[in-house]
Design a protein around this motif. Structure first.
Motif, PDB file in Angstrom:
ATOM      1  N   GLN A 101       0.832  -1.203   0.000  1.00 21.34           N
ATOM      2  CA  GLN A 101       0.000   0.000   0.000  1.00 21.34           C
ATOM      3  C   GLN A 101       0.869   1.255   0.000  1.00 21.34           C
ATOM      4  O   GLN A 101       0.616   2.203  -0.759  1.00 21.34           O
TER       5      GLN A 101
ATOM      6  N   PRO B  44      -5.841  -7.875  -2.314  1.00 25.37           N
ATOM      7  CA  PRO B  44      -6.040  -6.875  -3.377  1.00 25.37           C
ATOM      8  C   PRO B  44      -4.749  -6.156  -3.741  1.00 25.37           C
ATOM      9  O   PRO B  44      -4.601  -5.653  -4.860  1.00 25.37           O
ATOM     10  N   TRP B  45      -3.784  -6.135  -2.809  1.00 22.33           N
ATOM     11  CA  TRP B  45      -2.530  -5.438  -3.078  1.00 22.33           C
ATOM     12  C   TRP B  45      -1.638  -6.244  -4.020  1.00 22.33           C
ATOM     13  O   TRP B  45      -0.811  -5.666  -4.733  1.00 22.33           O
TER      14      TRP B  45
ATOM     15  N   CYS C 184      -2.985  -7.910  -6.524  1.00 25.53           N
ATOM     16  CA  CYS C 184      -3.644  -7.520  -7.777  1.00 25.53           C
ATOM     17  C   CYS C 184      -3.126  -6.165  -8.236  1.00 25.53           C
ATOM     18  O   CYS C 184      -2.826  -5.963  -9.417  1.00 25.53           O
ATOM     19  N   GLU C 185      -2.985  -5.224  -7.305  1.00 25.08           N
ATOM     20  CA  GLU C 185      -2.478  -3.898  -7.636  1.00 25.08           C
ATOM     21  C   GLU C 185      -1.020  -3.941  -8.097  1.00 25.08           C
ATOM     22  O   GLU C 185      -0.633  -3.218  -9.015  1.00 25.08           O
TER      23      GLU C 185
ATOM     24  N   SER D 133     -12.027  -3.456  -4.290  1.00 28.10           N
ATOM     25  CA  SER D 133     -11.986  -4.808  -3.739  1.00 28.10           C
ATOM     26  C   SER D 133     -12.588  -4.762  -2.343  1.00 28.10           C
ATOM     27  O   SER D 133     -12.090  -4.054  -1.465  1.00 28.10           O
TER      28      SER D 133
ATOM     29  N   ILE E 279     -14.149  -8.242  -6.381  1.00 26.39           N
ATOM     30  CA  ILE E 279     -13.908  -6.973  -7.061  1.00 26.39           C
ATOM     31  C   ILE E 279     -15.161  -6.547  -7.812  1.00 26.39           C
ATOM     32  O   ILE E 279     -15.713  -7.317  -8.609  1.00 26.39           O
TER      33      ILE E 279
ATOM     34  N   HIS F 107      -9.704   0.791  -3.066  1.00 29.88           N
ATOM     35  CA  HIS F 107      -9.812   1.302  -4.433  1.00 29.88           C
ATOM     36  C   HIS F 107      -8.571   0.858  -5.220  1.00 29.88           C
ATOM     37  O   HIS F 107      -7.446   1.183  -4.841  1.00 29.88           O
ATOM     38  N   LEU F 108      -8.783   0.137  -6.299  1.00 28.95           N
ATOM     39  CA  LEU F 108      -7.682  -0.410  -7.092  1.00 28.95           C
ATOM     40  C   LEU F 108      -7.280   0.592  -8.178  1.00 28.95           C
ATOM     41  O   LEU F 108      -7.688   0.487  -9.337  1.00 28.95           O
TER      42      LEU F 108
ATOM     43  N   LEU G 131      -5.054  -0.763 -11.161  1.00 29.84           N
ATOM     44  CA  LEU G 131      -5.889  -1.567 -12.052  1.00 29.84           C
ATOM     45  C   LEU G 131      -6.789  -0.663 -12.881  1.00 29.84           C
ATOM     46  O   LEU G 131      -7.028  -0.926 -14.065  1.00 29.84           O
TER      47      LEU G 131
END
Length: 330
Positions: free
Chosen positions: A89, A170-171, A173-174, A238, A244, A285-286, A289
Motif C-alpha cells: 500500500q 487486493p494489493w 492484484c495492484e 476490492s 472486485i 480502491h484499485l 488496475l
C-alpha cells in the motif's frame, strides 16, 4: 535445489537486511512435525505379544498438533500478509502521488527521483509474498503426509475464509497492474526495468482477467468482470471479502449514494456474492488496475465514463435537494 534449502538461503539474505520481515518459520515447523512423527511411530502395538509398547506423550497435542502447529502457522501467515499489505500500500501510494506530496514522500523515504527503487521494492514484495505462500503450502502438505489427514488442506481453505491468503490480497492484484503499467512505460521509454515476468492482462470473449505465473509454478488468475453489471469493472474496488466490483455497483449493493461513499455503508452490509457481512467499510480502491483498464480499452472507458458522469450528477442533485429540504424543514 530443494525448496527447504532455497527458503533457508532466502531467509539468510533477509536476516542481513536492516528491516527484518516476518515469515513462515519453515525450519521450526518442520522440527515440530519431526518430533510428532517420532512420537507417532512409538505408538505401536506388539500384536504377537499383545503388549502395548511405550507411548511417549507428544507435548504438542498430538495426534493432530492443533495445540501448537496450527496456531503457529496461523500467527505467522497473518504477520506475513499484514506486512505485505502495509508495504504494498505504501509503495503504490508513493507511485501514484503527485505534486508536492510526491516530492515530500520521496524525500521522507530517501528514495531516488526515479522508478528504479519502486520497481525493486515491488519485486522484493512479490518474492516475499510468494515464497512464504509456498512455504506455508509445503509445511501443510508435510503435516497431512505425517498424519494421514486433510487437515492441512482444510487449514489453507480456512485461511482464505479468514482473508489471510496472500494470493487473494487486493494489493497483489495492484502490484500486478503496477507491473504491466510500468512495462508499457518501458516500451515507450526503454528505461524502466521489468518487475516480474509472465504477468499479463488477458481478454477472453471480451472478458478481461489478470494472469500471472509466479514462483514454483503458482498461477494467479483474477477475473475482472463485475458480478453485478456483468461488464468490465469500472473504477474497481476490492471488498474485504476480496470480491472486485465497480465502485458504482458496490455503492448500489451497499445502498449508499456516490456522494456518501462506501464508508457510509451499514456495518452489517453484505457482499452480493458471498453474503459476508461488513465488507464495504474497508474496501480498497484499485487505482493501478483502474489505470491499466482505462489504457487497455479506451473506447469502452469513454462510454462508461459518460454514462456514469450523468448518473453521478443525478445522484448529487438528488442528494443536495434532500439536504436543502431537511434544512428548510420541508
Amino acid at each position: 535445489m530443494k525448496f527447504c534449502k532455497k527458503y533457508q538461503v532466502y531467509k539468510q539474505v533477509q536476516d542481513q537486511k536492516k528491516e527484518k520481515l516476518p515469515g513462515v518459520g519453515f525450519k521450526k515447523l518442520k522440527k515440530i512435525l519431526k518430533k510428532c512423527r517420532t512420537d507417532l511411530q512409538s505408538q505401536n502395538v506388539d500384536l504377537d505379544n499383545g503388549v502395548l509398547n511405550h507411548i511417549s506423550t507428544c507435548p504438542h497435542s498430538c495426534p493432530v498438533c492443533d495445540g501448537t502447529f496450527s496456531p503457529s502457522v496461523l500467527k505467522e501467515i497473518s504477520a506475513v500478509i499484514g506486512r505485505f499489505n502495509e508495504r504494498a500500500q505504501k509503495l503504490l501510494e508513493l507511485h501514484l502521488a503527485s505534486g508536492f506530496r510526491k516530492y515530500f514522500m520521496w524525500f521522507k523515504d530517501k528514495l531516488q527521483g526515479n522508478h528504479v527503487d519502486l520497481i525493486q521494492e515491488g519485486k522484493d514484495l512479490v518474492t516475499y509474498a510468494i515464497i512464504n505462500t509456498v512455504a506455508m503450502r509445503k509445511i501443510l502438505q508435510k503435516y497431512d503426509k505425517i498424519h494421514y489427514s486433510k487437515q492441512g488442506l482444510a487449514f489453507e481453505s480456512q485461511a482464505q475464509d479468514m482473508h489471510i491468503g496472500i494470493l487473494q490480497s487486493p494489493w497483489l492484484c495492484e502490484l500486478m497492474a503496477f507491473h504491466i503499467n510500468l512495462r508499457e512505460l518501458k516500451a515507450k521509454s526503454r528505461k524502466a526495468p521489468a518487475l516480474f515476468e509472465e504477468c499479463s492482462l488477458i481478454f477472453n470473449d471480451g472478458k478481461p482477467s489478470l494472469s500471472c505465473e509466479l514462483f514454483d509454478s503458482i498461477k494467479v488468475d483474477i477475473d475482472l468482470t463485475c458480478s453485478i453489471c456483468l461488464d468490465i469493472v469500472f473504477e474497481p474496488v476490492s471488498l474485504t471479502c476480496h470480491h472486485i466490483l465497480c465502485y458504482l455497483c458496490a455503492c448500489k449493493a451497499a445502498s449508499v449514494t456516490i456522494v456518501d461513499g462506501l464508508k457510509a455503508a451499514d456495518h452489517k452490509g453484505k457482499c452480493p456474492l458471498c453474503r459476508e457481512a461488513g465488507v464495504y467499510e474497508g474496501a480498497v480502491h484499485l487505482e493501478e488496475l483502474n489505470i491499466l483498464l482505462s489504457r487497455s480499452c479506451p473506447e469502452y472507458w469513454e462510454e462508461r465514463l459518460k454514462a456514469e458522469r450523468a448518473e453521478r450528477i443525478q445522484q448529487a442533485k438528488e442528494y443536495w435537494e434532500s439536504q436543502c429540504r431537511a434544512f428548510m424543514g420541508v
